[in-house]
Enzyme design. Sequence first.
Site, PDB file in Angstrom:
ATOM      1  N   ASP A   1       0.871  -1.177   0.000  1.00  0.00           N
ATOM      2  CA  ASP A   1       0.000   0.000   0.000  1.00  0.00           C
ATOM      3  C   ASP A   1       0.908   1.227   0.000  1.00  0.00           C
ATOM      4  O   ASP A   1       2.140   1.116  -0.150  1.00  0.00           O
ATOM      5  CB  ASP A   1      -1.014  -0.042   1.166  1.00  0.00           C
ATOM      6  CG  ASP A   1      -0.389   0.274   2.526  1.00  0.00           C
ATOM      7  OD1 ASP A   1       0.855   0.433   2.610  1.00  0.00           O
ATOM      8  OD2 ASP A   1      -1.148   0.356   3.516  1.00  0.00           O
TER       9      ASP A   1
ATOM     10  N   THR B   1       3.281  -0.859   8.581  1.00  0.00           N
ATOM     11  CA  THR B   1       3.898  -1.677   9.639  1.00  0.00           C
ATOM     12  C   THR B   1       4.198  -3.104   9.202  1.00  0.00           C
ATOM     13  O   THR B   1       4.918  -3.826   9.902  1.00  0.00           O
ATOM     14  CB  THR B   1       2.933  -1.779  10.830  1.00  0.00           C
ATOM     15  OG1 THR B   1       1.704  -2.356  10.350  1.00  0.00           O
ATOM     16  CG2 THR B   1       2.660  -0.420  11.451  1.00  0.00           C
TER      17      THR B   1
ATOM     18  N   HIS C   1      12.387 -22.097   9.852  1.00  0.00           N
ATOM     19  CA  HIS C   1      11.513 -22.839  10.767  1.00  0.00           C
ATOM     20  C   HIS C   1      10.045 -22.861  10.353  1.00  0.00           C
ATOM     21  O   HIS C   1       9.332 -23.805  10.683  1.00  0.00           O
ATOM     22  CB  HIS C   1      11.613 -22.248  12.178  1.00  0.00           C
ATOM     23  CG  HIS C   1      12.897 -22.587  12.861  1.00  0.00           C
ATOM     24  ND1 HIS C   1      13.121 -22.361  14.197  1.00  0.00           N
ATOM     25  CD2 HIS C   1      14.044 -23.157  12.392  1.00  0.00           C
ATOM     26  CE1 HIS C   1      14.336 -22.769  14.531  1.00  0.00           C
ATOM     27  NE2 HIS C   1      14.926 -23.244  13.435  1.00  0.00           N
TER      28      HIS C   1
HETATM   29  C1  RB5 Z   1      -1.997   2.861   6.340  1.00  0.00           C
HETATM   30  O1  RB5 Z   1      -2.037   4.139   6.894  1.00  0.00           O
HETATM   31  C2  RB5 Z   1      -1.537   1.859   7.390  1.00  0.00           C
HETATM   32  O2  RB5 Z   1      -2.562   1.627   8.302  1.00  0.00           O
HETATM   33  C3  RB5 Z   1      -1.099   0.576   6.715  1.00  0.00           C
HETATM   34  O3  RB5 Z   1      -0.072   0.847   5.834  1.00  0.00           O
HETATM   35  C4  RB5 Z   1      -0.580  -0.510   7.627  1.00  0.00           C
HETATM   36  O4  RB5 Z   1       0.390  -0.042   8.494  1.00  0.00           O
HETATM   37  C5  RB5 Z   1      -1.608  -1.323   8.310  1.00  0.00           C
HETATM   38  O5  RB5 Z   1      -1.327  -2.296   9.020  1.00  0.00           O
END
Ligand code: RB5
Length: 149
Positions: free
Chosen positions: A8, A67, A98
């Site tokens: 994304d 993240t 693993h």
């Molecule tokens: C987008 O702002 C963010 O929520 C997405 O990239 C991700 O970190 C979601 O887990």
Amino acid sequence: MKIAIGCDHGGIILKQAVTEELKKRGIQVEDKGCFDTSSVDYPDYALAVAEDVSSGRCDKGILMCGTGIGISIAANKVKGIRCAVCHDVFTATMCSAHNNANILAMGGRVITPELAEKMVAAWLDTPFEGGRHTSRVNKITAIEEKYFK
Ligand code: RB5
């Protein structure tokens, strides 16, 4: 080898670095997007990559969001996917050794592009160890068989 990649807007910088690392290795890249920094929904890209891996159209996949968490959760809803969100070379190595992870997930707001390249290299260069880990991975598959319709 063919690898599906997707991200994304939060993972797009990592995707550029990862693509370069894969091309340097002569790996065919199936890029499912996104392609700019406009806000998009990570489950769409998780699904596109996970379906390529689960169907066998691609050997492995790499997913990136802010993240690595949301995109990995979504990918793991597809049968046959073992997507591991990793943060360093050690976790990227171990998820192959693993867990036989067939998708690597990373966070563009967590790690640098340079580290992402090193993690991809470690993940690709580390074979699944098999042995005692095979029966554990088989137990994950058994959970899928029980709950996925
Ligand atoms: C987008 O702002 C963010 O929520 C997405 O990239 C991700 O970190 C979601 O887990």
